[in-house]
Design an enzyme around this catalytic site. Structure first.
Site, PDB file in Angstrom:
ATOM      1  N   ASP A  10       0.841  -1.201   0.000  1.00  0.00           N
ATOM      2  CA  ASP A  10       0.000   0.000   0.000  1.00  0.00           C
ATOM      3  C   ASP A  10       0.872   1.245   0.000  1.00  0.00           C
ATOM      4  O   ASP A  10       0.909   2.001   0.977  1.00  0.00           O
ATOM      5  CB  ASP A  10      -0.938  -0.028   1.221  1.00  0.00           C
ATOM      6  CG  ASP A  10      -1.960  -1.156   1.123  1.00  0.00           C
ATOM      7  OD1 ASP A  10      -2.442  -1.415  -0.007  1.00  0.00           O
ATOM      8  OD2 ASP A  10      -2.266  -1.790   2.142  1.00  0.00           O
ATOM      9  N   LYS A  32       0.615  -7.807  -3.090  1.00  0.00           N
ATOM     10  CA  LYS A  32      -0.728  -7.337  -3.442  1.00  0.00           C
ATOM     11  C   LYS A  32      -0.629  -5.891  -3.890  1.00  0.00           C
ATOM     12  O   LYS A  32      -0.040  -5.055  -3.201  1.00  0.00           O
ATOM     13  CB  LYS A  32      -1.666  -7.419  -2.239  1.00  0.00           C
ATOM     14  CG  LYS A  32      -3.073  -6.917  -2.569  1.00  0.00           C
ATOM     15  CD  LYS A  32      -4.035  -7.115  -1.407  1.00  0.00           C
ATOM     16  CE  LYS A  32      -4.102  -5.947  -0.477  1.00  0.00           C
ATOM     17  NZ  LYS A  32      -4.872  -4.795  -0.960  1.00  0.00           N
ATOM     18  N   ASP A  59      -5.679  -6.364  -6.528  1.00  0.00           N
ATOM     19  CA  ASP A  59      -6.884  -6.230  -5.691  1.00  0.00           C
ATOM     20  C   ASP A  59      -7.695  -5.024  -6.158  1.00  0.00           C
ATOM     21  O   ASP A  59      -7.605  -3.947  -5.576  1.00  0.00           O
ATOM     22  CB  ASP A  59      -6.400  -6.068  -4.240  1.00  0.00           C
ATOM     23  CG  ASP A  59      -7.518  -5.906  -3.232  1.00  0.00           C
ATOM     24  OD1 ASP A  59      -8.665  -6.261  -3.545  1.00  0.00           O
ATOM     25  OD2 ASP A  59      -7.220  -5.429  -2.116  1.00  0.00           O
ATOM     26  N   LEU A  60      -8.498  -5.214  -7.220  1.00  0.00           N
ATOM     27  CA  LEU A  60      -9.262  -4.086  -7.772  1.00  0.00           C
ATOM     28  C   LEU A  60     -10.756  -4.187  -7.472  1.00  0.00           C
ATOM     29  O   LEU A  60     -11.497  -3.251  -7.756  1.00  0.00           O
ATOM     30  CB  LEU A  60      -9.026  -3.981  -9.288  1.00  0.00           C
ATOM     31  CG  LEU A  60      -7.574  -3.731  -9.714  1.00  0.00           C
ATOM     32  CD1 LEU A  60      -7.475  -3.626 -11.245  1.00  0.00           C
ATOM     33  CD2 LEU A  60      -7.005  -2.481  -9.072  1.00  0.00           C
ATOM     34  N   LYS A  61     -11.194  -5.312  -6.948  1.00  0.00           N
ATOM     35  CA  LYS A  61     -12.583  -5.485  -6.482  1.00  0.00           C
ATOM     36  C   LYS A  61     -13.616  -4.963  -7.474  1.00  0.00           C
ATOM     37  O   LYS A  61     -14.419  -4.076  -7.163  1.00  0.00           O
ATOM     38  CB  LYS A  61     -12.786  -4.773  -5.141  1.00  0.00           C
ATOM     39  CG  LYS A  61     -11.890  -5.265  -4.014  1.00  0.00           C
ATOM     40  CD  LYS A  61     -12.277  -4.612  -2.692  1.00  0.00           C
ATOM     41  CE  LYS A  61     -11.432  -5.060  -1.529  1.00  0.00           C
ATOM     42  NZ  LYS A  61     -10.066  -4.513  -1.520  1.00  0.00           N
ATOM     43  N   LEU A  62     -13.649  -5.548  -8.681  1.00  0.00           N
ATOM     44  CA  LEU A  62     -14.605  -5.076  -9.697  1.00  0.00           C
ATOM     45  C   LEU A  62     -16.049  -5.346  -9.250  1.00  0.00           C
ATOM     46  O   LEU A  62     -16.349  -6.390  -8.674  1.00  0.00           O
ATOM     47  CB  LEU A  62     -14.359  -5.768 -11.040  1.00  0.00           C
ATOM     48  CG  LEU A  62     -12.970  -5.648 -11.670  1.00  0.00           C
ATOM     49  CD1 LEU A  62     -12.996  -6.145 -13.116  1.00  0.00           C
ATOM     50  CD2 LEU A  62     -12.418  -4.249 -11.619  1.00  0.00           C
ATOM     51  N   ASP A  64     -19.760  -4.219 -11.170  1.00  0.00           N
ATOM     52  CA  ASP A  64     -20.512  -3.446 -12.170  1.00  0.00           C
ATOM     53  C   ASP A  64     -21.441  -4.422 -12.882  1.00  0.00           C
ATOM     54  O   ASP A  64     -21.561  -5.579 -12.459  1.00  0.00           O
ATOM     55  CB  ASP A  64     -19.523  -2.761 -13.142  1.00  0.00           C
ATOM     56  CG  ASP A  64     -20.090  -1.484 -13.755  1.00  0.00           C
ATOM     57  OD1 ASP A  64     -21.288  -1.487 -14.119  1.00  0.00           O
ATOM     58  OD2 ASP A  64     -19.356  -0.502 -13.891  1.00  0.00           O
ATOM     59  N   ASN A  67     -21.618  -7.310 -18.275  1.00  0.00           N
ATOM     60  CA  ASN A  67     -20.910  -7.037 -19.527  1.00  0.00           C
ATOM     61  C   ASN A  67     -19.689  -6.140 -19.306  1.00  0.00           C
ATOM     62  O   ASN A  67     -18.626  -6.366 -19.881  1.00  0.00           O
ATOM     63  CB  ASN A  67     -21.892  -6.385 -20.517  1.00  0.00           C
ATOM     64  CG  ASN A  67     -21.264  -6.182 -21.877  1.00  0.00           C
ATOM     65  OD1 ASN A  67     -20.721  -7.121 -22.467  1.00  0.00           O
ATOM     66  ND2 ASN A  67     -21.310  -4.950 -22.375  1.00  0.00           N
ATOM     67  N   THR A 118     -14.261  -6.345   5.487  1.00  0.00           N
ATOM     68  CA  THR A 118     -13.980  -6.473   6.932  1.00  0.00           C
ATOM     69  C   THR A 118     -14.282  -5.166   7.677  1.00  0.00           C
ATOM     70  O   THR A 118     -14.334  -5.140   8.893  1.00  0.00           O
ATOM     71  CB  THR A 118     -12.520  -6.918   7.192  1.00  0.00           C
ATOM     72  OG1 THR A 118     -11.662  -6.171   6.341  1.00  0.00           O
ATOM     73  CG2 THR A 118     -12.334  -8.375   6.942  1.00  0.00           C
ATOM     74  N   ARG A 180      -2.250  -9.449  12.309  1.00  0.00           N
ATOM     75  CA  ARG A 180      -1.315  -8.710  13.167  1.00  0.00           C
ATOM     76  C   ARG A 180      -0.516  -9.714  13.983  1.00  0.00           C
ATOM     77  O   ARG A 180      -1.061 -10.747  14.386  1.00  0.00           O
ATOM     78  CB  ARG A 180      -2.066  -7.792  14.149  1.00  0.00           C
ATOM     79  CG  ARG A 180      -2.815  -6.649  13.503  1.00  0.00           C
ATOM     80  CD  ARG A 180      -1.864  -5.584  12.968  1.00  0.00           C
ATOM     81  NE  ARG A 180      -2.572  -4.489  12.338  1.00  0.00           N
ATOM     82  CZ  ARG A 180      -2.881  -4.415  11.031  1.00  0.00           C
ATOM     83  NH1 ARG A 180      -2.540  -5.390  10.215  1.00  0.00           N
ATOM     84  NH2 ARG A 180      -3.510  -3.363  10.554  1.00  0.00           N
ATOM     85  N   GLN A 189      -7.946  -1.941  11.893  1.00  0.00           N
ATOM     86  CA  GLN A 189      -8.547  -3.247  11.603  1.00  0.00           C
ATOM     87  C   GLN A 189      -9.338  -3.744  12.812  1.00  0.00           C
ATOM     88  O   GLN A 189      -8.981  -3.465  13.947  1.00  0.00           O
ATOM     89  CB  GLN A 189      -7.464  -4.270  11.246  1.00  0.00           C
ATOM     90  CG  GLN A 189      -6.792  -4.011   9.902  1.00  0.00           C
ATOM     91  CD  GLN A 189      -7.640  -4.460   8.720  1.00  0.00           C
ATOM     92  OE1 GLN A 189      -8.858  -4.596   8.822  1.00  0.00           O
ATOM     93  NE2 GLN A 189      -7.008  -4.668   7.592  1.00  0.00           N
ATOM     94  N   ARG A 210       0.721  -3.425   7.047  1.00  0.00           N
ATOM     95  CA  ARG A 210       1.555  -2.632   7.943  1.00  0.00           C
ATOM     96  C   ARG A 210       2.448  -3.426   8.893  1.00  0.00           C
ATOM     97  O   ARG A 210       3.505  -2.927   9.275  1.00  0.00           O
ATOM     98  CB  ARG A 210       0.660  -1.650   8.722  1.00  0.00           C
ATOM     99  CG  ARG A 210       0.180  -0.519   7.830  1.00  0.00           C
ATOM    100  CD  ARG A 210      -1.022   0.178   8.391  1.00  0.00           C
ATOM    101  NE  ARG A 210      -2.208  -0.653   8.310  1.00  0.00           N
ATOM    102  CZ  ARG A 210      -3.427  -0.258   8.699  1.00  0.00           C
ATOM    103  NH1 ARG A 210      -3.591   0.942   9.207  1.00  0.00           N
ATOM    104  NH2 ARG A 210      -4.455  -1.057   8.560  1.00  0.00           N
TER     105      ARG A 210
END
Ligand code: C5P
Length: 232
Positions: A10, A32, A59-62, A64, A67, A118, A180, A189, A210
């Site tokens: 990140d 990631k 990790d783009l979490k589509l 929509d 199509n 989460t 953790r 978290q 982290r």
């Protein structure tokens, strides 16, 4: 299936990310890449990290219409990433469309789905989203939908990995952030556990940000995670 530790990179830009990865001399951790870095640096950076020999979870979490997800997922799969994802809340048809794109372009990519984030509490789910069942039931239902659509697994809290395996079988992947070390701060978290406990509950992969990226010695922190989680 071999358990593995995925480092959540990140970082805000490519330079910082590559400098971070350069510390791992002789090691090529699974990384990631999330929305922040992807939207800043684009697909070239994904290709560059892949060419350096790392496995990548993009990790783009589509989420929509089917199509649109189908067409977008064709471009994601063409990057040759090892794992990528969609939101299970997009529905079975959407997930099937995403899986079709992966099968057509790069069947080696494992497609997984986010169940409930989460950061979503049961209270939010009831009061804001209007999903009135207990959160664990919703997670199980979304995991079953994911399996029915032909995907390889889900992203969930490590604390939910056991119930997902119970609902969908041992081969179904559980990729779990919210990790953790016992001596770390939880930060933002909530549903968290340690690498050792995640292994015990049944995570297939843990995603660690982290606790590794913010450690004074990130390589040592990564080795500690591998030792606790990935070794038999
Ligand atoms: O730093 P930390 O270990 O909390 O980072 C966890 C990573 O996993 C972050 O990249 C976060 O966006 C991601 N993630 C998460 N919970 C989810 C899905 C993704 O924490 N449900």
């Amino acid at each position: 299936m071999k358990r593995d530790v995925i480092i959540a990179c990140d970082f805000s830009n490519k330079e910082t990310t590559l400098q971070f990865l350069d510390q791992f001399t002789g090691r090529k951790p699974f990384v990631k890449i999330g929305m922040e870095l992807f939207y800043a640096e684009g697909p070239d950076m994904v290709r560059e990290i892949k060419a350096r020999g790392h496995q990548i979870f993009l990790d783009l979490k589509l989420h929509d219409i089917p199509n649109t997800v189908y067409k977008a997922m064709k471009n994601v799969a063409a990057l040759g990433v090892d794992i990528t994802n969609v939101h299970a809340l997009g529905g079975i048809e959407m997930m099937k469309a995403a899986q079709k794109a992966v099968d057509e372009v790069n069947p080696a990519t494992k497609l997984i789905a986010v169940t409930q984030l989460t950061s979503t509490s049961e209270e939010n789910m009831h009061n804001e989203l209007g999903i009135m069942m207990p959160i664990n039931e919703s997670i199980k239902q979304l995991a079953r939908n994911t399996k029915a659509a032909g995907l390889a697994g889900v992203v969930c809290s490590p604390l939910e990995a056991g119930l997902v395996k119970e609902a969908c079988g041992d081969e179904f992947l559980t990729v779990t952030p919210g990790i953790r070390f016992a001596d770390d701060a939880a930060s933002d978290q909530k549903r968290i556990t340690t690498p050792a406990k995640a292994k015990e509950i049944g995570s297939s992969y843990i995603v660690v940000g982290r606790s590794i990226t913010g450690a004074s010695d990130p390589v040592a922190a990564y080795e500690r995670c591998m030792k606790e989680f990935a070794e038999d």
